[in-house]
Scaffold this motif. Structure first.
Motif, PDB file in Angstrom:
ATOM      1  N   ILE A 125       0.849  -1.365  -0.209  1.00  0.00           N
ATOM      2  CA  ILE A 125       0.130  -0.093   0.031  1.00  0.00           C
ATOM      3  C   ILE A 125       0.857   1.202   0.189  1.00  0.00           C
ATOM      4  O   ILE A 125       1.946   1.236   0.294  1.00  0.00           O
ATOM      5  N   TYR A 126       0.335   2.273  -0.333  1.00  0.00           N
ATOM      6  CA  TYR A 126       1.149   3.580  -0.142  1.00  0.00           C
ATOM      7  C   TYR A 126       2.201   3.621  -1.224  1.00  0.00           C
ATOM      8  O   TYR A 126       3.529   3.782  -0.811  1.00  0.00           O
ATOM      9  N   ALA A 127       2.015   2.953  -2.498  1.00  0.00           N
ATOM     10  CA  ALA A 127       2.908   2.948  -3.581  1.00  0.00           C
ATOM     11  C   ALA A 127       4.101   1.994  -3.051  1.00  0.00           C
ATOM     12  O   ALA A 127       5.295   2.232  -3.370  1.00  0.00           O
ATOM     13  N   ASN A 129       5.350   1.660  -0.012  1.00  0.00           N
ATOM     14  CA  ASN A 129       5.990   2.173   1.222  1.00  0.00           C
ATOM     15  C   ASN A 129       5.666   1.203   2.473  1.00  0.00           C
ATOM     16  O   ASN A 129       6.326   1.491   3.597  1.00  0.00           O
ATOM     17  N   ALA A 130       4.686   0.687   2.310  1.00  0.00           N
ATOM     18  CA  ALA A 130       4.136  -0.153   3.412  1.00  0.00           C
ATOM     19  C   ALA A 130       3.291  -1.355   2.964  1.00  0.00           C
ATOM     20  O   ALA A 130       3.125  -1.429   1.883  1.00  0.00           O
ATOM     21  N   ILE A 131       3.608  -2.627   4.018  1.00  0.00           N
ATOM     22  CA  ILE A 131       3.069  -3.800   3.437  1.00  0.00           C
ATOM     23  C   ILE A 131       1.803  -4.091   4.389  1.00  0.00           C
ATOM     24  O   ILE A 131       2.040  -3.946   5.706  1.00  0.00           O
ATOM     25  N   ALA A 132       0.668  -4.134   3.939  1.00  0.00           N
ATOM     26  CA  ALA A 132      -0.451  -4.464   4.644  1.00  0.00           C
ATOM     27  C   ALA A 132      -0.923  -6.179   4.625  1.00  0.00           C
ATOM     28  O   ALA A 132      -0.723  -6.822   3.571  1.00  0.00           O
ATOM     29  N   THR A 133      -1.064  -6.395   5.937  1.00  0.00           N
ATOM     30  CA  THR A 133      -1.497  -7.880   6.030  1.00  0.00           C
ATOM     31  C   THR A 133      -3.080  -7.718   6.283  1.00  0.00           C
ATOM     32  O   THR A 133      -3.703  -7.059   7.019  1.00  0.00           O
ATOM     33  N   VAL A 134      -3.684  -8.417   5.332  1.00  0.00           N
ATOM     34  CA  VAL A 134      -5.404  -8.568   5.267  1.00  0.00           C
ATOM     35  C   VAL A 134      -5.718 -10.036   5.224  1.00  0.00           C
ATOM     36  O   VAL A 134      -5.268 -10.997   4.695  1.00  0.00           O
ATOM     37  N   GLU A 135      -6.918  -9.911   5.917  1.00  0.00           N
ATOM     38  CA  GLU A 135      -7.808 -11.398   6.053  1.00  0.00           C
ATOM     39  C   GLU A 135      -9.058 -11.016   5.484  1.00  0.00           C
ATOM     40  O   GLU A 135      -9.793 -10.221   5.861  1.00  0.00           O
ATOM     41  N   PRO A 250      13.340  -7.647 -12.441  1.00  0.00           N
ATOM     42  CA  PRO A 250      14.612  -8.305 -13.155  1.00  0.00           C
ATOM     43  C   PRO A 250      15.802  -8.346 -12.106  1.00  0.00           C
ATOM     44  O   PRO A 250      15.758  -7.958 -11.406  1.00  0.00           O
ATOM     45  N   GLU A 251      16.647  -9.168 -13.063  1.00  0.00           N
ATOM     46  CA  GLU A 251      17.950  -9.673 -12.121  1.00  0.00           C
ATOM     47  C   GLU A 251      18.697  -8.271 -11.995  1.00  0.00           C
ATOM     48  O   GLU A 251      19.338  -7.874 -11.087  1.00  0.00           O
ATOM     49  N   VAL A 252      18.845  -7.571 -13.362  1.00  0.00           N
ATOM     50  CA  VAL A 252      19.510  -6.128 -13.311  1.00  0.00           C
ATOM     51  C   VAL A 252      18.546  -5.042 -13.953  1.00  0.00           C
ATOM     52  O   VAL A 252      17.917  -5.203 -14.942  1.00  0.00           O
ATOM     53  N   TYR A 253      18.260  -3.986 -13.253  1.00  0.00           N
ATOM     54  CA  TYR A 253      17.705  -2.724 -13.658  1.00  0.00           C
ATOM     55  C   TYR A 253      18.459  -1.620 -13.821  1.00  0.00           C
ATOM     56  O   TYR A 253      18.928  -1.126 -12.882  1.00  0.00           O
ATOM     57  N   ILE A 254      18.504  -1.077 -14.923  1.00  0.00           N
ATOM     58  CA  ILE A 254      19.373   0.086 -15.216  1.00  0.00           C
ATOM     59  C   ILE A 254      18.568   1.336 -15.473  1.00  0.00           C
ATOM     60  O   ILE A 254      17.829   1.178 -16.308  1.00  0.00           O
ATOM     61  N   ALA A 255      18.643   2.164 -14.614  1.00  0.00           N
ATOM     62  CA  ALA A 255      17.804   3.497 -14.591  1.00  0.00           C
ATOM     63  C   ALA A 255      18.652   4.714 -15.159  1.00  0.00           C
ATOM     64  O   ALA A 255      19.456   5.163 -14.689  1.00  0.00           O
ATOM     65  N   VAL A 256      18.345   5.112 -16.444  1.00  0.00           N
ATOM     66  CA  VAL A 256      19.114   6.152 -17.297  1.00  0.00           C
ATOM     67  C   VAL A 256      18.230   7.523 -17.296  1.00  0.00           C
ATOM     68  O   VAL A 256      17.150   7.531 -17.777  1.00  0.00           O
ATOM     69  N   GLY A 257      18.878   8.445 -16.349  1.00  0.00           N
ATOM     70  CA  GLY A 257      18.304   9.669 -16.504  1.00  0.00           C
ATOM     71  C   GLY A 257      16.756  10.022 -15.663  1.00  0.00           C
ATOM     72  O   GLY A 257      15.966  10.483 -16.209  1.00  0.00           O
ATOM     73  N   ILE A 258      16.677   8.875 -14.721  1.00  0.00           N
ATOM     74  CA  ILE A 258      15.461   8.720 -14.090  1.00  0.00           C
ATOM     75  C   ILE A 258      15.604   9.523 -12.767  1.00  0.00           C
ATOM     76  O   ILE A 258      16.371   8.902 -11.883  1.00  0.00           O
ATOM     77  N   SER A 259      14.990  10.387 -12.230  1.00  0.00           N
ATOM     78  CA  SER A 259      15.045  10.885 -11.028  1.00  0.00           C
ATOM     79  C   SER A 259      14.651  10.057  -9.657  1.00  0.00           C
ATOM     80  O   SER A 259      15.281   9.875  -8.872  1.00  0.00           O
ATOM     81  N   GLY A 260      13.702   9.093  -9.933  1.00  0.00           N
ATOM     82  CA  GLY A 260      13.329   8.300  -8.988  1.00  0.00           C
ATOM     83  C   GLY A 260      12.123   8.720  -8.209  1.00  0.00           C
ATOM     84  O   GLY A 260      12.077   8.522  -7.113  1.00  0.00           O
ATOM     85  N   ALA A 261      11.124   9.423  -8.804  1.00  0.00           N
ATOM     86  CA  ALA A 261       9.773   9.433  -7.986  1.00  0.00           C
ATOM     87  C   ALA A 261       9.082   8.455  -7.663  1.00  0.00           C
ATOM     88  O   ALA A 261       9.607   7.410  -8.213  1.00  0.00           O
ATOM     89  N   ILE A 262       8.206   8.395  -6.650  1.00  0.00           N
ATOM     90  CA  ILE A 262       7.890   7.341  -5.923  1.00  0.00           C
ATOM     91  C   ILE A 262       6.799   6.416  -6.784  1.00  0.00           C
ATOM     92  O   ILE A 262       6.900   5.271  -6.579  1.00  0.00           O
ATOM     93  N   GLN A 263       6.288   7.143  -7.789  1.00  0.00           N
ATOM     94  CA  GLN A 263       5.564   6.480  -8.668  1.00  0.00           C
ATOM     95  C   GLN A 263       6.452   5.525  -9.443  1.00  0.00           C
ATOM     96  O   GLN A 263       5.888   4.270  -9.897  1.00  0.00           O
TER      97      GLN A 263
END
Length: 308
Positions: A125-127, A129-135, A250-263
């Motif tokens: 949940i919250y993109a 940033n948290a993991i919810a346990t649901v039943e 993936p095993e390898v993720y290459i981020a080029v020119g990506i700022s890293g927004a939470i989305q």
């Protein structure tokens, strides 16, 4: 009772996402059946999946393209024999299963990443940033599965029986017009072992092609992009990685020119190794990167490509 997995056919084959959903289903029930709406070839492929004991095959034009309006009522009619129905949390799965849940009058459990008990699951949940346990307290479980969280079942080794099923056919409220898909010889983005993604810093479509494609070619990688790059028209929507795009690990993720927004981070931070190239040392992408290079991508990427 058994679990029913909704397959995602691609012509005469099945998407890899289906295999991950089968693995999740085996953690719920000892017996797993799979529903295939599509060609006989897709049904045959489903019958070969290890861990599947029966294939329910819906043939005919009404079901050939997995239109939710036609497929959902048929799935509901089959649910008397099942405790749970699962589908990959893909565009198709997220289109079909909410209709199934509504018709069954139960709450859907979305995007699960683990099975903790007969009716207990975890989900981000919250993109992420948290993991919810649901039943769930509902009599029937309707579940979408985050496919990157589960290993793929073996595509070969099974020998399930195939049973034909049918329903009311076309509901008459939607029709398949055409499939506008990007054809590529590259690995499929969500199942690739290496992904090279570009961001808004690449300026335009020509620059994206000039810098990202050669690097991806050298690595045999799939190409991804941030939402900003997609919105700017650098690449098609199919390339988008993120909360509103595709979830990859993936095993390898290459981020080029990506700022890293939470989305964007929500769609790739489960990658095994994350490599970031960005000239801004304070870019959020470096907080999740295993390897970071603070450099101008216009110098660093051609040099990296050449050395590879």
């Amino acid at each position: 009772m058994t679990a029913l997995v909704i397959a995602e056919p691609h012509g005469d084959t099945l998407a890899d996402a289906t295999l991950s959903a089968v693995t999740a289903a085996t953690k719920l029930d000892d017996e797993v059946h799979i529903f295939v709406a599509g060609s006989q070839g897709a049904a045959d492929a489903a019958a070969r999946i290890a861990g599947v004991s029966k294939v329910l095959h819906a043939d005919g034009d009404a079901y050939a393209h997995m239109l939710a309006e036609n497929v959902a009522p048929l799935i509901v009619s089959l649910m008397d024999g099942y405790d749970a129905v699962l589908a990959p949390a893909t565009t198709t799965g997220k289109n079909v299963l909410p209709r199934v849940a509504a018709k069954l009058d139960v709450m859907q459990v979305s995007d699960i990443i683990s099975v903790e008990g007969p009716k207990t699951f975890t989900r981000p949940i919250y993109a992420g940033n948290a993991i919810a346990t649901v039943e769930s307290s509902d009599p029937k479980l309707v579940i979408t599965v985050r496919t990157t969280a589960f290993d793929k079942a073996e595509a070969e080794g099974g020998s399930a029986s195939i049973e034909a099923v049918s329903g009311e056919g076309a509901a008459g409220i939607s029709e398949f017009v055409k499939l506008d898909a990007v054809e590529s010889e590259r690995p499929e983005l969500t199942s690739a072992s290496v992904v090279v993604s570009g961001g808004r810093a690449l300026k335009d479509a020509e620059t994206f092609e000039q810098y990202i494609t050669p690097l991806a070619d050298k690595l045999g990688a799939a190409i991804g992009a941030s939402r900003a790059a997609v919105d700017a028209g650098y690449v098609p929507n199919d390339y988008q990685v993120g909360q509103t795009g595709k979830i990859v690990a993936p095993e390898v993720y290459i981020a080029v020119g990506i700022s890293g927004a939470i989305q964007h981070l929500a769609g790739m931070k489960d990658s095994k190794v994350i490599i970031a190239i960005n000239k801004d040392p304070d870019a959020p992408i470096f907080q999740v990167a295993d390897l970071g290079l603070v450099a101008d991508l216009y110098n660093a990427v051609p040099e990296l490509t050449e050395k590879l």
